[in-house]
Design a protein around this motif. Sequence first.
Motif, mmCIF file in Angstrom:
data_model
loop_
_atom_site.group_PDB
_atom_site.id
_atom_site.type_symbol
_atom_site.label_atom_id
_atom_site.label_comp_id
_atom_site.label_asym_id
_atom_site.label_seq_id
_atom_site.Cartn_x
_atom_site.Cartn_y
_atom_site.Cartn_z
ATOM 1 N N UNK A 13 0.828 -1.205 0.000
ATOM 2 C CA UNK A 13 0.000 0.000 0.000
ATOM 3 C C UNK A 13 0.862 1.254 0.000
ATOM 4 N N UNK A 14 1.964 1.228 0.785
ATOM 5 C CA UNK A 14 2.873 2.371 0.802
ATOM 6 C C UNK A 14 3.518 2.574 -0.558
ATOM 7 N N UNK A 15 3.900 1.464 -1.181
ATOM 8 C CA UNK A 15 4.548 1.545 -2.488
ATOM 9 C C UNK A 15 3.582 2.092 -3.532
ATOM 10 N N UNK A 16 2.305 1.631 -3.469
ATOM 11 C CA UNK A 16 1.302 2.127 -4.408
ATOM 12 C C UNK A 16 1.072 3.616 -4.213
ATOM 13 N N UNK A 17 1.057 4.053 -2.938
ATOM 14 C CA UNK A 17 0.860 5.466 -2.651
ATOM 15 C C UNK A 17 2.000 6.296 -3.205
ATOM 16 N N UNK A 18 3.238 5.813 -3.023
ATOM 17 C CA UNK A 18 4.395 6.529 -3.544
ATOM 18 C C UNK A 18 4.351 6.610 -5.062
ATOM 19 N N UNK A 19 3.938 5.513 -5.692
ATOM 20 C CA UNK A 19 3.847 5.500 -7.153
ATOM 21 C C UNK A 19 2.778 6.476 -7.627
ATOM 22 N N UNK A 20 1.617 6.499 -6.928
ATOM 23 C CA UNK A 20 0.538 7.404 -7.309
ATOM 24 C C UNK A 20 0.958 8.863 -7.151
ATOM 25 N N UNK A 21 1.637 9.177 -6.052
ATOM 26 C CA UNK A 21 2.095 10.546 -5.839
ATOM 27 C C UNK A 21 3.136 10.939 -6.877
ATOM 28 N N UNK A 22 4.032 10.004 -7.174
ATOM 29 C CA UNK A 22 5.030 10.279 -8.200
ATOM 30 C C UNK A 22 4.385 10.532 -9.548
ATOM 31 N N UNK A 23 3.377 9.729 -9.862
ATOM 32 C CA UNK A 23 2.660 9.916 -11.121
ATOM 33 C C UNK A 23 1.908 11.239 -11.124
ATOM 34 N N UNK A 24 1.364 11.601 -9.959
ATOM 35 C CA UNK A 24 0.631 12.861 -9.845
ATOM 36 C C UNK A 24 1.544 14.051 -10.140
ATOM 37 N N UNK A 25 2.734 14.052 -9.557
ATOM 38 C CA UNK A 25 3.662 15.162 -9.787
ATOM 39 C C UNK A 25 4.173 15.175 -11.226
ATOM 40 N N UNK A 26 4.305 13.997 -11.818
ATOM 41 C CA UNK A 26 4.694 13.957 -13.233
ATOM 42 C C UNK A 26 3.601 14.546 -14.111
ATOM 43 N N UNK A 27 2.347 14.251 -13.750
ATOM 44 C CA UNK A 27 1.227 14.808 -14.515
ATOM 45 C C UNK A 27 1.134 16.321 -14.333
ATOM 46 N N UNK A 28 1.445 16.800 -13.121
ATOM 47 C CA UNK A 28 1.464 18.249 -12.896
ATOM 48 C C UNK A 28 2.478 18.922 -13.809
ATOM 49 N N UNK A 29 3.647 18.312 -13.893
ATOM 50 C CA UNK A 29 4.697 18.860 -14.751
ATOM 51 C C UNK A 29 4.305 18.775 -16.216
ATOM 52 N N UNK A 30 3.643 17.680 -16.565
ATOM 53 C CA UNK A 30 3.252 17.458 -17.952
ATOM 54 C C UNK A 30 2.145 18.426 -18.382
ATOM 55 N N UNK A 31 1.233 18.733 -17.450
ATOM 56 C CA UNK A 31 0.076 19.572 -17.786
ATOM 57 C C UNK A 31 0.208 20.978 -17.194
ATOM 58 N N UNK A 32 1.403 21.501 -17.155
ATOM 59 C CA UNK A 32 1.624 22.818 -16.563
ATOM 60 C C UNK A 32 0.865 23.913 -17.319
ATOM 61 N N UNK A 33 0.665 23.707 -18.615
ATOM 62 C CA UNK A 33 -0.074 24.714 -19.385
ATOM 63 C C UNK A 33 -1.517 24.823 -18.898
ATOM 64 N N UNK A 34 -2.123 23.668 -18.577
ATOM 65 C CA UNK A 34 -3.490 23.666 -18.059
ATOM 66 C C UNK A 34 -3.568 24.441 -16.746
ATOM 67 N N UNK A 35 -2.569 24.248 -15.884
ATOM 68 C CA UNK A 35 -2.553 24.941 -14.589
ATOM 69 C C UNK A 35 -2.421 26.445 -14.792
ATOM 70 N N UNK A 36 -1.506 26.849 -15.678
ATOM 71 C CA UNK A 36 -1.288 28.278 -15.931
ATOM 72 C C UNK A 36 -2.536 28.919 -16.530
ATOM 73 N N UNK A 37 -3.131 28.247 -17.517
ATOM 74 C CA UNK A 37 -4.319 28.803 -18.178
ATOM 75 C C UNK A 37 -5.486 28.898 -17.196
ATOM 76 N N UNK A 38 -5.686 27.863 -16.379
ATOM 77 C CA UNK A 38 -6.784 27.875 -15.405
ATOM 78 C C UNK A 38 -6.586 28.978 -14.370
ATOM 79 N N UNK A 39 -5.352 29.106 -13.884
ATOM 80 C CA UNK A 39 -5.057 30.135 -12.882
ATOM 81 C C UNK A 39 -5.288 31.529 -13.446
ATOM 82 N N UNK A 40 -4.758 31.783 -14.633
ATOM 83 C CA UNK A 40 -4.894 33.109 -15.251
ATOM 84 C C UNK A 40 -6.349 33.399 -15.625
#
Length: 236
Positions: A13-40
């Motif tokens: 369960x800990x390993x799955x959580x770490x993998x999910x969080x890692x994937x989440x941060x990778x997706x944040x980096x990948x979709x940075x344009x969406x974050x910038x556009x939504x914020x602005x």
Amino acid sequence: MMMNDNYITEEKEKEELEIDLGQFFRELKKRWRLIVISTFSLCLLVSVFTIFFIDKKYKSEATIYLTPKVNETTGTVDANSISGNNQLVNNCLSILKGNSVLQKVADTLKLSYDEVASSISVSNDAETQIIRISAITKDPQKSKDIVDTTVSTFTEMMLEILNLKNITIIDYAKVPEGPVSPSIVKNAIIGAAGGFVLSCGYIFLAVLLDKRLKNKSEAEQFLEIPVLAEIPYFED
């Protein structure tokens, strides 16, 4: 044996959580344009709404002072007068907030009682004889008129009822140059923060609900068997 199984389950369960969080941060980096556009976009939307659709309010304020009496013999301020003024301040605050003053102000300015009562505010600086009278309305001139009329009505009433002549106006009410609310900067920051949180929340849900196996390690972890062979992907 049971303890070992529980330990293995917890580690997975800990390993799955770490993998999910890692994937989440990778997706944040990948979709940075969406974050910038939504914020602005939300920042801009809230700013426009604040400017064109929220009523501006203007504040005018006057300050009065209950002047203590000076001892004619010594030329100094009478201590008993200061003590009496401190007690008198509370009475003045009650009178200023009372129906008699507010109704007379409303009649003088040809306004409703509720409009005057809801706009005016009276306060006292702690341990002083200074009283602040302010009014907030949608019209800067009306705010000034309410304060001026309140001060004049109050001084006349105190002179008539208590023969009180030691009320000094320190600061006269002025027509405010700009509104006190709403704050465009504050609302824009709130809008930007909301856009950032919403975009991150959307990405987090997308990662959480995505059950696809994306690589060999995820397949081995999910199936709990080793991968014997894999077919490479070639683009046309």
